[in-house]
Structures are given as structure tokens and as C-alpha cells.
Design a protein around this motif. Sequence first.
Motif, short mmCIF file in Angstrom:
data_model
loop_
_atom_site.label_atom_id
_atom_site.label_comp_id
_atom_site.label_asym_id
_atom_site.label_seq_id
_atom_site.Cartn_x
_atom_site.Cartn_y
_atom_site.Cartn_z
N LYS A 90 -27.11 -8.22 -32.71
CA LYS A 90 -26.09 -9.16 -32.23
C LYS A 90 -24.73 -8.91 -32.86
CE LYS A 90 -25.67 -13.26 -34.04
NZ LYS A 90 -25.85 -14.67 -34.46
N ARG A 91 -24.70 -8.20 -34.00
CA ARG A 91 -23.42 -7.92 -34.67
C ARG A 91 -23.00 -6.47 -34.46
NH1 ARG A 91 -26.15 -11.51 -37.90
NH2 ARG A 91 -25.03 -13.49 -38.23
N TYR A 92 -23.47 -5.88 -33.41
CA TYR A 92 -23.08 -4.51 -33.07
C TYR A 92 -21.56 -4.40 -32.97
CZ TYR A 92 -22.77 -0.26 -30.14
OH TYR A 92 -22.48 0.99 -29.63
N LEU A 93 -21.00 -3.48 -33.76
CA LEU A 93 -19.56 -3.20 -33.78
C LEU A 93 -18.72 -4.42 -34.17
CD1 LEU A 93 -19.23 -0.97 -30.56
CD2 LEU A 93 -19.80 -0.27 -32.89
N HIS A 94 -19.31 -5.32 -34.97
CA HIS A 94 -18.58 -6.52 -35.40
C HIS A 94 -17.79 -6.21 -36.68
CE1 HIS A 94 -17.40 -10.53 -36.27
NE2 HIS A 94 -18.28 -10.75 -37.22
N PRO A 95 -16.46 -6.29 -36.66
CA PRO A 95 -15.63 -5.86 -37.80
C PRO A 95 -15.77 -6.71 -39.06
CG PRO A 95 -14.33 -6.03 -35.77
CD PRO A 95 -15.65 -6.68 -35.51
N PHE A 96 -16.52 -7.82 -38.97
CA PHE A 96 -16.63 -8.72 -40.13
C PHE A 96 -18.09 -8.97 -40.51
CE2 PHE A 96 -12.70 -9.53 -37.90
CZ PHE A 96 -11.77 -9.46 -38.92
N GLU A 109 -26.85 -2.17 -39.21
CA GLU A 109 -26.77 -3.11 -38.09
C GLU A 109 -25.49 -2.94 -37.29
OE1 GLU A 109 -29.32 -6.81 -40.10
OE2 GLU A 109 -27.13 -6.87 -40.02
N LEU A 110 -24.41 -2.57 -37.98
CA LEU A 110 -23.10 -2.44 -37.34
C LEU A 110 -23.13 -1.45 -36.18
CD1 LEU A 110 -20.03 -3.18 -37.51
CD2 LEU A 110 -19.78 -1.25 -39.10
#
Length: 747
Positions: free
Chosen positions: A119-125, A112-113
Motif C-alpha cells: 500500500k506504500r508503494y513509491l510513497h516518499p514518506f 516495501e517502497l
Amino acid sequence: MLLNIKVFGIVQGVGFRPFISRIAGDFFILGTVANKGSYVEIFAQGTPKNLENFVKAITEKAPPRSAILKVDVTEIFTEKIFTDFKIVESEHEAGDIFVSPDIAICENCASELFNPADKRYLHPFINCTACGPRLSILENMPYDRERTSMKNFPMCESCAAEYFNPASRRFDAQPICCNNCGPKVYILNSHEKNHDAIKKVRKILAGGGIAAIKGIGGFHLACDAKNFAAVQKLRESKIRPTKPFAVMFKDIAAVQAECFLTDNEKIFLDSPQKPIVLLQKNNSTIAKNVAPNINKIGAMLPYTPLHLLIFNFPDEIKNFPTALVMTSGNPSGVPIAIDDETAAESFGDFCDVIISNDRKILMRADDSVMDFIDNEPSIIRRSRGYSPLPIFFDNSLIPALAIGGELKNTFCLAKNNLLYPSPYIGDVSDLRTVEILKSSIRRMMDLLEIRPKVVACDLHPRYQTSKVAAEIAQNLQIPLVKVQHHYAHILSCLAENNFNGEVIGVAFDGTGYSADGTIWGGEIFICDTKNYRRVGHIAKFRQAGGDKSSKESWRSAISMLKDFSVAKDLNLVEERNINAQILMLEKNLNCVESTSCGRLFDAVSAILGICKVSSYEGEAAMKLQSVAETSTKNLHGDFTVGKDLILPTDELFNEILLRRLNGAGVADLAKFFHVQLAEMVAQACEIISLQTKIKTVAISGGCFQNSLLTSLTLKKLKLRGLKVLRQKLIPPNDGGLCVGQILGACN
């Protein structure tokens, strides 16, 4: 039909309640599931057949990150009828507590990252019930968001919808967040945030710079592992001349390009714990100053979303390094930094960039380190991913605290049948580390709800840990028990193996304080969990030079020489230093009688010209092993252990010296030393076994983290029909002492 089901084990923070809710739907079960702090409680209503299948599924289909120790099932005769199945509010009840360690990012979240549609594309957490931080963000139990450092980040509507949706992979995932509502990354003392911050770090690392990166359990210092100049700058800045650095590889393919990797090593390397695994180099292009004169690399894989983003962020950099040095961000001798202030003070002057975030770390956790012996694990440092998973021991223990040793410190809390080793603390010679040790003990006592009735520590009167133990004992008005160092090593082996009988204990390490005032370190005991008796040891020698001898191997070499004049022929050190050492030995100045096996390793390393002065603990022995493993020859010796059970290591040392002076190869002699020492151990244990009928040998101590010595010893003992206990998931070095001290204090 209504059942009350209590599930004990690692069932907190692993998606266990959502899992129960899902399988309840599969089997048409009505009722509730609640987190009770020390266990998960289920009320299950259904037909007898459906309930039978439901209970079976609890253990057979449990979440992969869980660990069920026990399931209690009781039928309830009541008129109460449920109309649905609900996850109810957590409640707190006393009992054994199981805290999940921090868990590496799972495959689903990693996918998903990098999915632009997510919605969490490139989300570090990014995280879910199967991954993410646990212990490092936990204030107290039960494990719910309001009792973690994530309470400072209210969920957005979208995240809340997932959190409360039983069909979601993030149902009841406490660290759930997204780009809109989660913590933020930022560059310390700069304006860059979020994706701009990550891009800046990538640019600096690709350009040969040094970055400090805040992870799950603390800061790392990073640079391009194939850039000799960058690695050297980091060494000079951190004042770490030769100690090996860990390397984080982009993926498994990048690891295999540089290292040999067995199937078992791959399983652990890519496990949810993601430890550092020591792997044999394979024509490696990693900079030679990453692990100088050592034939292994400490390899690990990215275990946080931020790590993956640093390696793979979609920006203009096309040739980003596939391997980064990733070493603990700490000043020498002090535990890993966990906050911005400490990071800026400790390495802000030499780092080109510090990337941090606003999620508070409540419990520091350094990386765990794993080696392999005969294709089975041998943990060197037990911390992130493993701590505070408990050890089960059959004998019920009173509530107890053990402070551990001075080096590689960890502490341990125990209650009933469970022993909880702490995350790695470090070397407690620095007063800053002492304060961190004290605060970590307080937090773990609160978290695990253990109020000790006894405190255990090492026998050494001048250890800082002994002073901490005495202070705690006085404050709590409870007994203080001092446990002999090498006996504690053997007890830690018995604890991990859940063994309560009598053993032949072989404890080999650097130094440990004995009751008779001498220095021990190469000991053989007959012992159990209640008593020990020293029955053998390596040959005694006079150890001159005090603490310097542990760093300056040439001192131990001179101490073991029969003829001091040879010291000058060996070119061990400057002549004036040789003369000063000889004077001390001749006049018996600053000398102590010793049986230290660690100093024996140092002495052999020095006379072979491998390592005469160490810049880090164990360097001489590590380099000696690396050289030995390059030999293909089997040199023969004729050393016999007599009935006095004194291992003739003095004769072995002299034979190695003689052969070296006569031109024998260094690698062959290094291997000869390991083989003959293992043979002496096996001979001594065989003699004791024949005398006592004891058939089980327990080996422990820092020398047995040497995979070559341990493998040879295991083979030779087994050939003599002896069963061998060794440690796999508790360190044999001083990092495991606290576990043994618990048994010494409670039996």
C-alpha cells in the motif's frame, strides 16, 4: 509478583513501547507500559521466572535504534491485578530527557517502497518504528504524534489499524502515513505533485540540471556528480569556488566503484545515522571539480524514501546518474534552508527545479560528517543522526548552557550527568545565523526542559556568540562564564572520554583569544576540569594583516620568513602586495603576536606552492595533507624541543623553505612537515610527563581533524608510553567547543 520498571535512555521514537508489549506477550506478562517523557515506565505482573526473563530481554533484545542507559527495577507489594498488557496514554514527568535523532530509512521500509503490491508503494514518506524523522518534527516531549508536525496529517483507517495493532511493525509509529493520508511532495511554483514531481526532478538531474530537494532536516542542492559542467554551474551559482561537495551514491556498489572502503567505514556509511564519510578516491570518475585537489570524497548513501525514489523511480529514464552532488541548500554563511520561502529566495533563481513537501521541519539538521583515523571514527560535523544524543559525564553538572564558538557553531545544554550538543548551526558571523541560533536554543531548552543557571561562552569579546551569551545571561539573570578557547577544546576531549583527572593538553587550531591579548593556536597545557596552566607552545611569530591572514596563506608565509627578500623568489603573490606586507611587519602595523598552528599550516602550504589563497576555511591545510599523503619518502630532520617547551616550528619552517629552494619534492616536504610537527608534540609531552608523572595526553583543536597529523601524533605518543585521549564522536574543531565550555562553567 508485580514489578515497577523504569527504563532510561533513547527509548522515545524507536518503537520501544511496542517492543515491550511484544516481549510481554512472549513471557506471559500482564500490565502496562507508558512513555513518561524522561523514561519509559512498565508495570509487569507475572511469575518470578517469567519476570526475570522479561527484564533480561528488555536490554538483550532492545530495538536496534534504542540506547538503554539504565534500568531501575522495584518490586511492588499490592493487591492490584492486571488482566492484559496495554500501552497506556503518555504522561509527562520531570527528569533526564532523551530525544531520538532522525533515523535513516530501514531495509524493511526500503523493500516495501518498491513493492507494487504494498500500500506504500513509491510513497516518499514511508517509515516505521525503526526509521524516519524524529528530532526534526518534534515539538516537545513525550514523543507522540500530537506533539509532532505529523499532527497535521490525520491517519487514514488503514494506517490507524496498523498504528494500534501490537503485531504491526508500525505499532505506535508516530510518523506513520501512506499515499492516502501522508504529506505530499510537489514542485515549487508549478503544478506537478507526488510521482509527477519526482519524475520531473529525475529528468532535470539526468539532463545536467540543478535541483533543490527538501529532506529530513533541510534542503539539499543536487546535480549529476559526474557532469563537470553541471557541477561547475552549481559552484558558480552558489559562489563556492573550490570547497568540496558531498556526493550521495545510489548504493554501496556505486561507492566502491569510486572509493576505497574499509569494513569500519562501510559500517558507519550504511548505519542508521547515514553520515557523510570521507573516503579515499579510487581511480574515481566523479567530476574533478567536485573535490578539487583533495584526495577524498565525502560520500553518503540515500537516507530518506525520497532519495531512493529519485535514484530508482520506475520511469522511462534508463541511465540515471549513480552519484549526485548533495550539498547543503543554504546561502554562504547561513544555516541550511528549511522552508519554501527561504528556498525560493536563496536559490530559486539558479535551480532548475525545487521539490518540496508539506511536512514542516521544526528543527533543522545538516548532514553529519565523519572521517576515519587509524580505522576509527573521527567526527568532523555532528548533526543529523547523532544530535541531540547526550554525552555522559560522571560529575553531576548544574543546569547550564554553552553557546559555542563563532565558526562551526553548535551549542550545548547540560543537566545532572548529561551534556546535549545541538545539531550543527554554522558560522555565526551572519546576523541571520544569530537569530537561528537564538531560536534553536529556545526550542532545545523547551524540548529538554533545561533552565540554565549559568551561561558559558568564548573569551573573545567581539564574537557574536559572546554577545548572544551575554544577552541570555542578562535576560535570565544568571552568571556568564567566559572560557578560554583552547582550554575548552581540551575540556571537550575530557568530556567525551569521561575523564576527570589531570592531563597534558595539546590544543592546535587556527586562532583563539587569550587572556594576555595575543593570538593562541598551538598550545600545550597541564590541566584538569577545574584549572589549566599554559606550559608550552609553538614558536611565536608576528601575524600581520588581521583576519585576511586566515584566507591569504601567503601573508602567514611572509610573516615567518627570516629574509623577506626570499618572498619575491617564491612568487607568492604580486610584488606590490609583498611590499605592503613587508612594510606592515617592519613598521609593526596591524601586527599581533601569534602561536597559531593553523597559520603555520597555511604558511607551509604557501611556500610549497600548494595553496596561497583560500576560498574556504582550512583549504590550505587540507590540500597540504592531500599532497603529503602522496609521498612515499621519509625525510629526516633534527629538531629538539628544549626544556622551555617551545616547539621549534620556526626552525622547521625555515628548513622546509631551504629544502624547497634546493629542489626537494613538494609532496615529500609536505609529509616531512607533518612528521616533524608530530615528533615535536611527542617530545614536549614526554618532557612534561617526566617532570610531572602525568601519563595521559588529550589532543584537540581543528588541526587534529587532520587525519595524517593525528595518526602520526598518536603513534609517537604511544611509543613513549603515554595514554592518548582523542575525540571520535564530538568534533575536535570548533563544533565541539560548546561541550568543553559546559565543563569550564560548571567546575
